[in-house]
Design a protein around this motif. Structure first.
Motif, PDB file in Angstrom:
ATOM      1  N   ALA A  54       0.705  -1.201  -0.058  1.00 37.05           N
ATOM      2  CA  ALA A  54       0.215   0.038   0.027  1.00 37.05           C
ATOM      3  C   ALA A  54       0.931   1.400  -0.081  1.00 37.05           C
ATOM      4  O   ALA A  54       0.591   2.205  -0.689  1.00 37.05           O
ATOM      5  CB  ALA A  54      -0.962  -0.026   1.229  1.00 37.05           C
ATOM      6  N   GLU A  77       1.166   4.424  -2.834  1.00 40.11           N
ATOM      7  CA  GLU A  77       1.053   5.621  -2.550  1.00 40.11           C
ATOM      8  C   GLU A  77       2.145   6.574  -3.071  1.00 40.11           C
ATOM      9  O   GLU A  77       2.226   7.631  -3.502  1.00 40.11           O
ATOM     10  CB  GLU A  77       0.846   5.786  -1.087  1.00 40.11           C
ATOM     11  CG  GLU A  77      -0.258   5.301  -0.574  1.00 40.11           C
ATOM     12  CD  GLU A  77      -0.325   5.455   1.131  1.00 40.11           C
ATOM     13  OE1 GLU A  77       0.621   5.960   1.727  1.00 40.11           O
ATOM     14  OE2 GLU A  77      -1.367   4.904   1.572  1.00 40.11           O
ATOM     15  N   LEU A 115      -5.253  -2.574  -0.948  1.00 46.64           N
ATOM     16  CA  LEU A 115      -5.271  -1.577  -1.778  1.00 46.64           C
ATOM     17  C   LEU A 115      -6.184  -1.822  -3.303  1.00 46.64           C
ATOM     18  O   LEU A 115      -6.540  -2.676  -3.395  1.00 46.64           O
ATOM     19  CB  LEU A 115      -3.728  -1.076  -2.192  1.00 46.64           C
ATOM     20  CG  LEU A 115      -2.961  -2.447  -2.848  1.00 46.64           C
ATOM     21  CD1 LEU A 115      -3.103  -2.258  -4.417  1.00 46.64           C
ATOM     22  CD2 LEU A 115      -1.406  -1.969  -2.457  1.00 46.64           C
ATOM     23  N   HIS A 154      -2.897  -7.004   0.273  1.00 54.44           N
ATOM     24  CA  HIS A 154      -2.362  -5.820   0.665  1.00 54.44           C
ATOM     25  C   HIS A 154      -3.089  -4.472   1.037  1.00 54.44           C
ATOM     26  O   HIS A 154      -2.707  -3.299   1.153  1.00 54.44           O
ATOM     27  CB  HIS A 154      -1.146  -5.318  -0.205  1.00 54.44           C
ATOM     28  CG  HIS A 154      -0.247  -6.303  -0.426  1.00 54.44           C
ATOM     29  ND1 HIS A 154       0.943  -6.291   0.503  1.00 54.44           N
ATOM     30  CD2 HIS A 154       0.286  -7.137  -1.325  1.00 54.44           C
ATOM     31  CE1 HIS A 154       1.744  -7.328   0.211  1.00 54.44           C
ATOM     32  NE2 HIS A 154       1.277  -7.726  -0.972  1.00 54.44           N
TER      33      HIS A 154
END
Length: 446
Positions: free
Chosen positions: A242, A246, A278, A276
């Motif tokens: 994640a 980002e 995401l 994860h």
């Protein structure tokens, strides 16, 4: 192995015709015919190649009727020659097979069923024939959306065989140079765990994009196999990707999850990125999507297609054809009806436990890791230094082949057993594999 094999490729278990001494006349003739017809670029697995003629479930059979336990092939992920997929292909082929420029409900039914497995943000699906094509198309769309070219991948990644994908697949070896627009970061293993591992991994990704930008290369995408399969299988800690996503987005790049190997239930969940927590911008798919039939594609956020679709039309002669769509839909139905992701989670946990028990008795096993039926067993000469046991791994792979168990290896030292059997693998079959590996390790004094 031929002396020209690229450094870094996991070809330690490859057939070398110069060392072949005990091949049956029939197989020797086939090898000579193969070399004459197909040329020198192809490789065969194992010091003594396997001549396969049939498959069923997690078993493969050679020309003499000998049975082999398949612990490697992740394409026929439901099991070899699954009858429901075979029937779906035959039924549709007997009715109609053409392209997506005509109206046909099969591809629409399949698209709806496939998109239902993704987060709602991924609202469009596009079809190709191979994972390489899917990754190539994803990069075209990413470039159109971002206006950039810079790609970040891991240091032993594999993403495909087209010219575009080969130049960002370091696992292909030094003979295939990376593009100037490509930057690499170490795989998760390099950070050796710890609470700061996600932040350190994300920081290296941010730094890679920054370095590309300093050289005038605008960021485009972070492209990762969500199980880092070619790097050596690194699923943990759950959630670490994640921060990486980002970091990519903060640099102006998209996050593309390459699910060609982790996807369709292999990790115990439908998609590797779910581990994860995401939502990718683009998800690419292939290999198990048709259980052996060549189906691939991508799922994507609709807004990312606006610029690409407005400027370029997309057409693939075979991508999304009715037969492929029928095969793909049958795969989804079998995954659901036979509860194969749950089986992968349960049998995978059982297999991990068996391998961990072996590691307590054999120092050669330096680490065991995985999720579901995507497992890596790292062979080392010293657990402290983690020196790769490359030659030993080659002997293990070939010794297992002699016991009629098929496996391969990956990682920078080609010392990580890559265990990815069909998702229908049973606990009993997992025990067969662990027992055989234990016998091999004991015989070799490991």
């Amino acid at each position: 192995m031929p002396d020209t094999a690229p450094k870094g490729m996991a070809m330690i278990n490859a057939f070398d015709p110069r060392k072949a001494t005990d091949l049956a006349p029939r197989e020797q003739a086939m090898i000579e015919r193969r070399q004459r017809l197909l040329g020198p670029a192809y490789r065969l697995f194992y010091e003594k190649p396997v001549h396969l003629v049939r498959g069923e479930g997690a078993w493969l059979f050679d020309a003499e009727g000998n049975r082999y336990l398949d612990c490697y092939n992740n394409v026929a992920s439901l099991g070899h020659a699954h009858p429901r997929v075979v029937e779906a292909i035959a039924r549709q082929a007997a009715q109609l097979n053409t392209h997506t420029r005509y109206l046909h409900e099969t591809v629409l039914d399949y698209a709806e069923a496939l998109l239902a497995t993704f987060p709602a943000s991924l609202g469009h699906v596009m079809f190709t024939c191979t994972g390489s094509e899917a990754n190539d198309l994803a990069l075209r769309i990413a470039r159109a959306h971002t206006g950039g070219e810079g790609i970040v991948v891991t240091s032993l990644a594999y993403h495909g065989v087209t010219s575009t994908l080969a130049e960002l697949s370091p696992s292909l070896g030094e003979g295939v140079p990376l593009g100037r627009h490509v930057a690499t970061v170490p795989p998760p293993d390099a950070y050796r765990g710890g609470p700061d591992m996600p932040a350190r991994f994300a920081a290296d990704i941010a730094a890679a994009f920054a370095d590309l930008a300093r050289h005038g290369i605008r960021p485009c995408a972070l492209l990762v196999d969500t199980m880092f399969t070619s790097d050596g299988v690194f699923p943990d800690p759950a959630g670490f990707l994640a921060q990486a996503a980002e970091a990519a987005r903060a640099a102006g790049a998209l996050f593309i999850a390459d699910e060609v190997q982790p996807g369709f239930g292999r990790t115990g969940q439908m998609w590797g990125f779910q581990r994860h927590g995401l939502e990718p911008d683009i998800v690419t798919m292939g290999k198990p999507m048709g259980n052996g039939h060549p189906v691939a594609g991508l799922a994507i956020r609709p807004e990312l297609l606006e610029r690409f679709g407005g400027r370029a039309r997309y057409f693939n002669t075979f991508g999304g054809n009715p037969v492929s769509a029928a095969a793909g839909r049958a795969v989804l139905e079998v995954l659901r009806d036979e509860k194969l992701p749950a089986n992968a989670a349960a049998v995978g946990a059982h297999l991990l436990a068996g391998l961990s028990e072996l590691a307590e008795r054999h120092a050669l096993i330096g680490d065991v890791r995985g999720a579901g039926l995507s497992i890596g067993a790292e062979m080392v000469r010293d657990r402290k230094t983690r020196e790769p046991a490359t030659a030993e791994t080659a002997r293990i792979v070939n010794a297992l082949r002699e016991r009629r168990i098929l496996i391969s290896a990956s990682g920078p030292g080609a010392n990580i057993l890559k265990i990815r059997p069909p998702l229908c693998l049973t606990r009993e079959q997992a025990d067969i594999f662990v027992g055989a590996l234990g016998e091999v390790l004991a015989e070799k004094g490991c």
